[in-house]
Write a protein that holds these residues in place. Structure first.
Motif, PDB file in Angstrom:
ATOM      1  N   TYR A 162      21.018 -11.388 -30.624  1.00  0.00           N
ATOM      2  CA  TYR A 162      22.013 -12.086 -31.441  1.00  0.00           C
ATOM      3  C   TYR A 162      22.415 -11.193 -32.590  1.00  0.00           C
ATOM      4  O   TYR A 162      21.561 -10.647 -33.302  1.00  0.00           O
ATOM      5  CB  TYR A 162      21.439 -13.392 -31.984  1.00  0.00           C
ATOM      6  CG  TYR A 162      22.372 -14.119 -32.917  1.00  0.00           C
ATOM      7  CD1 TYR A 162      22.323 -13.912 -34.297  1.00  0.00           C
ATOM      8  CD2 TYR A 162      23.326 -15.001 -32.418  1.00  0.00           C
ATOM      9  CE1 TYR A 162      23.188 -14.565 -35.153  1.00  0.00           C
ATOM     10  CE2 TYR A 162      24.198 -15.666 -33.273  1.00  0.00           C
ATOM     11  CZ  TYR A 162      24.131 -15.445 -34.632  1.00  0.00           C
ATOM     12  OH  TYR A 162      24.989 -16.097 -35.487  1.00  0.00           O
ATOM     13  N   THR A 163      23.724 -11.029 -32.768  1.00  0.00           N
ATOM     14  CA  THR A 163      24.243 -10.279 -33.901  1.00  0.00           C
ATOM     15  C   THR A 163      25.420 -11.035 -34.504  1.00  0.00           C
ATOM     16  O   THR A 163      26.057 -11.866 -33.831  1.00  0.00           O
ATOM     17  CB  THR A 163      24.719  -8.866 -33.503  1.00  0.00           C
ATOM     18  OG1 THR A 163      25.748  -8.977 -32.515  1.00  0.00           O
ATOM     19  CG2 THR A 163      23.572  -8.028 -32.954  1.00  0.00           C
ATOM     20  N   ASN A 164      25.702 -10.754 -35.743  1.00  0.00           N
ATOM     21  CA  ASN A 164      26.830 -11.382 -36.421  1.00  0.00           C
ATOM     22  C   ASN A 164      27.423 -10.384 -37.398  1.00  0.00           C
ATOM     23  O   ASN A 164      26.710  -9.497 -37.907  1.00  0.00           O
ATOM     24  CB  ASN A 164      26.378 -12.648 -37.149  1.00  0.00           C
ATOM     25  CG  ASN A 164      27.525 -13.593 -37.460  1.00  0.00           C
ATOM     26  OD1 ASN A 164      28.662 -13.328 -37.097  1.00  0.00           O
ATOM     27  ND2 ASN A 164      27.226 -14.701 -38.102  1.00  0.00           N
ATOM     28  N   TYR A 165      28.729 -10.515 -37.643  1.00  0.00           N
ATOM     29  CA  TYR A 165      29.433  -9.586 -38.517  1.00  0.00           C
ATOM     30  C   TYR A 165      30.396 -10.352 -39.421  1.00  0.00           C
ATOM     31  O   TYR A 165      30.996 -11.358 -38.999  1.00  0.00           O
ATOM     32  CB  TYR A 165      30.236  -8.568 -37.710  1.00  0.00           C
ATOM     33  CG  TYR A 165      29.403  -7.680 -36.828  1.00  0.00           C
ATOM     34  CD1 TYR A 165      29.106  -8.023 -35.515  1.00  0.00           C
ATOM     35  CD2 TYR A 165      28.896  -6.471 -37.311  1.00  0.00           C
ATOM     36  CE1 TYR A 165      28.324  -7.214 -34.713  1.00  0.00           C
ATOM     37  CE2 TYR A 165      28.124  -5.647 -36.503  1.00  0.00           C
ATOM     38  CZ  TYR A 165      27.841  -6.031 -35.219  1.00  0.00           C
ATOM     39  OH  TYR A 165      27.066  -5.216 -34.419  1.00  0.00           O
ATOM     40  N   LYS A 213      34.243  -6.465 -38.611  1.00  0.00           N
ATOM     41  CA  LYS A 213      34.230  -6.597 -37.150  1.00  0.00           C
ATOM     42  C   LYS A 213      35.069  -5.512 -36.511  1.00  0.00           C
ATOM     43  O   LYS A 213      36.173  -5.218 -36.951  1.00  0.00           O
ATOM     44  CB  LYS A 213      34.752  -7.971 -36.740  1.00  0.00           C
ATOM     45  CG  LYS A 213      33.730  -9.078 -36.861  1.00  0.00           C
ATOM     46  CD  LYS A 213      34.303 -10.415 -36.422  1.00  0.00           C
ATOM     47  CE  LYS A 213      33.274 -11.527 -36.587  1.00  0.00           C
ATOM     48  NZ  LYS A 213      33.835 -12.851 -36.271  1.00  0.00           N
ATOM     49  N   ASP A 270      33.949 -10.856 -41.056  1.00  0.00           N
ATOM     50  CA  ASP A 270      35.277 -10.581 -40.481  1.00  0.00           C
ATOM     51  C   ASP A 270      35.825  -9.243 -40.948  1.00  0.00           C
ATOM     52  O   ASP A 270      36.521  -8.559 -40.206  1.00  0.00           O
ATOM     53  CB  ASP A 270      36.248 -11.699 -40.875  1.00  0.00           C
ATOM     54  CG  ASP A 270      35.962 -13.007 -40.150  1.00  0.00           C
ATOM     55  OD1 ASP A 270      36.446 -14.048 -40.616  1.00  0.00           O
ATOM     56  OD2 ASP A 270      35.249 -12.977 -39.120  1.00  0.00           O
ATOM     57  N   SER A 278      17.837 -15.839 -34.232  1.00  0.00           N
ATOM     58  CA  SER A 278      19.139 -15.811 -34.904  1.00  0.00           C
ATOM     59  C   SER A 278      18.980 -15.191 -36.282  1.00  0.00           C
ATOM     60  O   SER A 278      17.908 -14.701 -36.629  1.00  0.00           O
ATOM     61  CB  SER A 278      19.705 -17.223 -35.010  1.00  0.00           C
ATOM     62  OG  SER A 278      18.905 -18.024 -35.870  1.00  0.00           O
ATOM     63  N   SER A 304      26.338  -7.850 -41.944  1.00  0.00           N
ATOM     64  CA  SER A 304      25.949  -7.995 -40.542  1.00  0.00           C
ATOM     65  C   SER A 304      24.497  -8.418 -40.485  1.00  0.00           C
ATOM     66  O   SER A 304      23.739  -8.232 -41.448  1.00  0.00           O
ATOM     67  CB  SER A 304      26.144  -6.670 -39.807  1.00  0.00           C
ATOM     68  OG  SER A 304      25.785  -6.800 -38.438  1.00  0.00           O
ATOM     69  N   MET A 359      23.900 -15.112 -42.440  1.00  0.00           N
ATOM     70  CA  MET A 359      24.695 -14.125 -43.168  1.00  0.00           C
ATOM     71  C   MET A 359      24.709 -14.428 -44.660  1.00  0.00           C
ATOM     72  O   MET A 359      25.578 -13.952 -45.377  1.00  0.00           O
ATOM     73  CB  MET A 359      26.124 -14.126 -42.615  1.00  0.00           C
ATOM     74  CG  MET A 359      26.208 -13.543 -41.218  1.00  0.00           C
ATOM     75  SD  MET A 359      26.130 -11.740 -41.235  1.00  0.00           S
ATOM     76  CE  MET A 359      27.812 -11.369 -41.714  1.00  0.00           C
TER      77      MET A 359
END
Length: 125
Positions: free
Chosen positions: A57-60, A65, A62, A105, A49, A108
């Motif tokens: 802004y966040t990202n994970y 999630k 798959d 941003s 993450s 990953m």
């Protein structure tokens, strides 16, 4: 001296929860994107993450999630990774990383300037 220190790891049963913390010293995290990565034995380091400098802004990955949540508290100079519904395949050494070059941003991929020493998370019955 710029330093990141992870805490909160340990042994937990499948389905359990842990909250990892990444505390910075020697610098403020306000303008840094933060990433959480993990590496299991025999595997490459993978992104779990990340969160941009503003927190907007966040990202994970798959695989996490809906189970993991990243957050930051700039007043405490700390970033958190709340991990719920843990599975045995989440077992790994977890690292946090910081970089000032990504603005709001975050990538990953493990292309960050500063890294913590890592902390073990083991999910097992």
């Amino acid at each position: 001296q710029l330093q990141l220190v992870e805490s909160g790891g340990g042994l937990v049963q499948p389905g359990g929860s842990l909250r990892l913390s990444c505390a910075a010293s020697g610098f403020t995290l306000d303008y840094y994107a933060i990433g959480w990565f993990r590496q299991a034995p025999g595997k490459e380091r993978e992104g779990v993450s990340c969160i941009g400098s503003s927190g907007g802004y966040t990202n994970y990955a798959d695989s996490v999630k809906g189970r993991f949540t990243i957050s930051r508290d700039n007043a405490k100079n700390t970033v958190y990774l709340q991990m719920n519904s843990l599975k045995p395949e989440d077992t790994a050494v977890y690292y946090c990383a910081a970089d000032r070059g990504y603005g709001s941003s975050c990538p990953m991929v493990p292309e960050y300037d500063y890294w913590g020493q890592g902390i073990q998370v083991t999910v097992s019955s």
